[in-house]
Motif scaffolding. Structure first.
Motif, PDB file in Angstrom:
ATOM      1  N   VAL A  83       0.849  -1.191   0.000  1.00  0.00           N
ATOM      2  CA  VAL A  83       0.000   0.000   0.000  1.00  0.00           C
ATOM      3  C   VAL A  83       0.886   1.243   0.000  1.00  0.00           C
ATOM      4  O   VAL A  83       1.782   1.373   0.824  1.00  0.00           O
ATOM      5  N   LYS A  84       0.625   2.144  -0.940  1.00  0.00           N
ATOM      6  CA  LYS A  84       1.327   3.426  -0.975  1.00  0.00           C
ATOM      7  C   LYS A  84       0.436   4.536  -0.423  1.00  0.00           C
ATOM      8  O   LYS A  84       0.925   5.537   0.081  1.00  0.00           O
ATOM      9  N   LYS A  85      -0.894   4.352  -0.556  1.00  0.00           N
ATOM     10  CA  LYS A  85      -1.860   5.341  -0.073  1.00  0.00           C
ATOM     11  C   LYS A  85      -3.158   4.608   0.256  1.00  0.00           C
ATOM     12  O   LYS A  85      -3.616   3.768  -0.522  1.00  0.00           O
ATOM     13  N   GLY A  86      -3.726   4.902   1.424  1.00  0.00           N
ATOM     14  CA  GLY A  86      -4.975   4.275   1.874  1.00  0.00           C
ATOM     15  C   GLY A  86      -6.194   4.868   1.216  1.00  0.00           C
ATOM     16  O   GLY A  86      -6.069   5.711   0.339  1.00  0.00           O
ATOM     17  N   PRO A  87      -7.332   4.356   1.559  1.00  0.00           N
ATOM     18  CA  PRO A  87      -7.697   3.752   2.824  1.00  0.00           C
ATOM     19  C   PRO A  87      -7.309   2.268   3.005  1.00  0.00           C
ATOM     20  O   PRO A  87      -7.391   1.763   4.118  1.00  0.00           O
ATOM     21  N   ALA A  88      -6.903   1.553   1.974  1.00  0.00           N
ATOM     22  CA  ALA A  88      -6.476   0.158   2.170  1.00  0.00           C
ATOM     23  C   ALA A  88      -5.310   0.139   3.153  1.00  0.00           C
ATOM     24  O   ALA A  88      -4.444   1.018   3.121  1.00  0.00           O
ATOM     25  N   SER A  89      -5.290  -0.864   4.027  1.00  0.00           N
ATOM     26  CA  SER A  89      -4.186  -0.980   4.991  1.00  0.00           C
ATOM     27  C   SER A  89      -3.395  -2.271   4.785  1.00  0.00           C
ATOM     28  O   SER A  89      -2.341  -2.431   5.374  1.00  0.00           O
ATOM     29  N   GLN A  90      -3.898  -3.174   3.947  1.00  0.00           N
ATOM     30  CA  GLN A  90      -3.236  -4.439   3.673  1.00  0.00           C
ATOM     31  C   GLN A  90      -2.740  -4.470   2.231  1.00  0.00           C
ATOM     32  O   GLN A  90      -3.403  -3.944   1.332  1.00  0.00           O
ATOM     33  N   PRO A  91      -1.588  -5.106   1.974  1.00  0.00           N
ATOM     34  CA  PRO A  91      -1.087  -5.201   0.597  1.00  0.00           C
ATOM     35  C   PRO A  91      -1.983  -6.097  -0.257  1.00  0.00           C
ATOM     36  O   PRO A  91      -2.812  -6.851   0.268  1.00  0.00           O
ATOM     37  N   LEU A  92      -1.821  -6.007  -1.556  1.00  0.00           N
ATOM     38  CA  LEU A  92      -2.535  -6.910  -2.464  1.00  0.00           C
ATOM     39  C   LEU A  92      -2.096  -8.339  -2.172  1.00  0.00           C
ATOM     40  O   LEU A  92      -0.925  -8.590  -1.853  1.00  0.00           O
ATOM     41  N   SER A  93      -3.016  -9.271  -2.288  1.00  0.00           N
ATOM     42  CA  SER A  93      -2.721 -10.685  -2.018  1.00  0.00           C
ATOM     43  C   SER A  93      -1.811 -11.249  -3.096  1.00  0.00           C
ATOM     44  O   SER A  93      -2.025 -11.018  -4.290  1.00  0.00           O
ATOM     45  N   LYS A  94      -0.813 -12.009  -2.678  1.00  0.00           N
ATOM     46  CA  LYS A  94       0.094 -12.643  -3.627  1.00  0.00           C
ATOM     47  C   LYS A  94      -0.594 -13.809  -4.312  1.00  0.00           C
ATOM     48  O   LYS A  94      -1.425 -14.499  -3.716  1.00  0.00           O
ATOM     49  N   VAL A  95      -0.249 -14.007  -5.571  1.00  0.00           N
ATOM     50  CA  VAL A  95      -0.720 -15.153  -6.350  1.00  0.00           C
ATOM     51  C   VAL A  95       0.535 -15.899  -6.796  1.00  0.00           C
ATOM     52  O   VAL A  95       1.458 -15.290  -7.355  1.00  0.00           O
ATOM     53  N   ALA A  96       0.591 -17.189  -6.535  1.00  0.00           N
ATOM     54  CA  ALA A  96       1.781 -17.985  -6.859  1.00  0.00           C
ATOM     55  C   ALA A  96       1.887 -18.202  -8.366  1.00  0.00           C
ATOM     56  O   ALA A  96       0.964 -18.714  -8.993  1.00  0.00           O
ATOM     57  N   VAL A  97       3.011 -17.772  -8.925  1.00  0.00           N
ATOM     58  CA  VAL A  97       3.298 -17.977 -10.346  1.00  0.00           C
ATOM     59  C   VAL A  97       4.760 -18.388 -10.502  1.00  0.00           C
ATOM     60  O   VAL A  97       5.562 -18.236  -9.579  1.00  0.00           O
ATOM     61  N   LYS A  98       5.075 -18.886 -11.682  1.00  0.00           N
ATOM     62  CA  LYS A  98       6.461 -19.214 -12.021  1.00  0.00           C
ATOM     63  C   LYS A  98       6.633 -19.013 -13.519  1.00  0.00           C
ATOM     64  O   LYS A  98       5.654 -18.844 -14.253  1.00  0.00           O
ATOM     65  N   ILE A  99       7.876 -19.009 -13.956  1.00  0.00           N
ATOM     66  CA  ILE A  99       8.181 -18.891 -15.385  1.00  0.00           C
ATOM     67  C   ILE A  99       8.427 -20.291 -15.910  1.00  0.00           C
ATOM     68  O   ILE A  99       9.201 -21.063 -15.334  1.00  0.00           O
ATOM     69  N   GLU A 100       7.742 -20.607 -16.994  1.00  0.00           N
ATOM     70  CA  GLU A 100       7.872 -21.921 -17.612  1.00  0.00           C
ATOM     71  C   GLU A 100       7.870 -21.746 -19.128  1.00  0.00           C
ATOM     72  O   GLU A 100       6.883 -21.273 -19.693  1.00  0.00           O
ATOM     73  N   ASN A 101       8.987 -22.096 -19.772  1.00  0.00           N
ATOM     74  CA  ASN A 101       9.098 -21.987 -21.229  1.00  0.00           C
ATOM     75  C   ASN A 101       8.756 -20.579 -21.740  1.00  0.00           C
ATOM     76  O   ASN A 101       8.081 -20.433 -22.760  1.00  0.00           O
ATOM     77  N   GLY A 102       9.195 -19.548 -21.009  1.00  0.00           N
ATOM     78  CA  GLY A 102       8.968 -18.172 -21.447  1.00  0.00           C
ATOM     79  C   GLY A 102       7.594 -17.613 -21.106  1.00  0.00           C
ATOM     80  O   GLY A 102       7.295 -16.469 -21.448  1.00  0.00           O
ATOM     81  N   ASP A 103       6.782 -18.408 -20.446  1.00  0.00           N
ATOM     82  CA  ASP A 103       5.441 -17.954 -20.048  1.00  0.00           C
ATOM     83  C   ASP A 103       5.354 -17.823 -18.536  1.00  0.00           C
ATOM     84  O   ASP A 103       6.038 -18.546 -17.797  1.00  0.00           O
ATOM     85  N   VAL A 104       4.502 -16.923 -18.076  1.00  0.00           N
ATOM     86  CA  VAL A 104       4.166 -16.837 -16.656  1.00  0.00           C
ATOM     87  C   VAL A 104       2.964 -17.763 -16.469  1.00  0.00           C
ATOM     88  O   VAL A 104       1.934 -17.597 -17.137  1.00  0.00           O
ATOM     89  N   VAL A 105       3.130 -18.742 -15.603  1.00  0.00           N
ATOM     90  CA  VAL A 105       2.048 -19.714 -15.333  1.00  0.00           C
ATOM     91  C   VAL A 105       1.769 -19.750 -13.845  1.00  0.00           C
ATOM     92  O   VAL A 105       2.632 -19.446 -13.025  1.00  0.00           O
ATOM     93  N   THR A 106       0.544 -20.140 -13.501  1.00  0.00           N
ATOM     94  CA  THR A 106       0.189 -20.291 -12.094  1.00  0.00           C
ATOM     95  C   THR A 106       0.958 -21.456 -11.503  1.00  0.00           C
ATOM     96  O   THR A 106       1.215 -22.450 -12.175  1.00  0.00           O
ATOM     97  N   ALA A 107       1.370 -21.302 -10.254  1.00  0.00           N
ATOM     98  CA  ALA A 107       2.184 -22.345  -9.590  1.00  0.00           C
ATOM     99  C   ALA A 107       1.358 -23.135  -8.588  1.00  0.00           C
ATOM    100  O   ALA A 107       0.350 -22.696  -8.124  1.00  0.00           O
TER     101      ALA A 107
END
Length: 136
Positions: A112-136
């Motif tokens: 968070v850089k500016k509120g009213p949000a107080s929590q960061p965005l939720s992380k989503v697990a990803v990885k790089i596979e064969n040049g693509d971003v894929v869900t992990a």
């Protein structure tokens, strides 16, 4: 009220509370959405310039922000604002803004850089596979 009727009503109330608790626990990443299915392509890594972020969707339709903070490193965040659940706008100048109440997030870290949000965005697990971003 008879004892039998009272205990039947208590059992129904207890059962309903347990069902609500199980539903809440089974939702996944805490953002009210189930985690995306592993191995699904989100986008090509080449679509995300180094030091920037881009809006995308997981194969199951979850709105996300994909960032490449440094060459060959990828991070992903839910695009759902942690304040009240609106979808943030596509990132500009390294920031993602919520159109509903004005929260601003660092698109490379989810913080968070500016509120009213107080929590960061939720992380989503990803990885790089064969040049693509894929869900992990």
């Amino acid at each position: 009220m008879t004892a039998e009727l009272h205990s039947r009503r208590s059992a129904l109330v207890s059962g309903a509370a347990a069902a609500v608790a199980l539903t809440a626990c089974g939702s996944g990443g805490g953002s009210g959405q189930a985690p995306p299915k592993a191995g699904g392509k989100v986008l090509a890594l080449a679509e995300v310039p180094v030091g920037q972020a881009k809006s995308a969707k997981t194969p199951d339709g979850q709105e996300v922000l994909v960032a490449q903070p440094e060459q060959g490193t990828v991070v992903c965040f839910s695009a759902v604002c942690t304040h009240q659940g609106c979808t943030v706008d596509p990132p500009r100048n390294g920031q993602a803004s919520c159109p509903c109440h004005g929260s601003v997030f660092d698109a490379l870290t989810g913080e968070v850089k500016k509120g009213p949000a107080s929590q960061p965005l939720s992380k989503v697990a990803v990885k790089i596979e064969n040049g693509d971003v894929v869900t992990a």
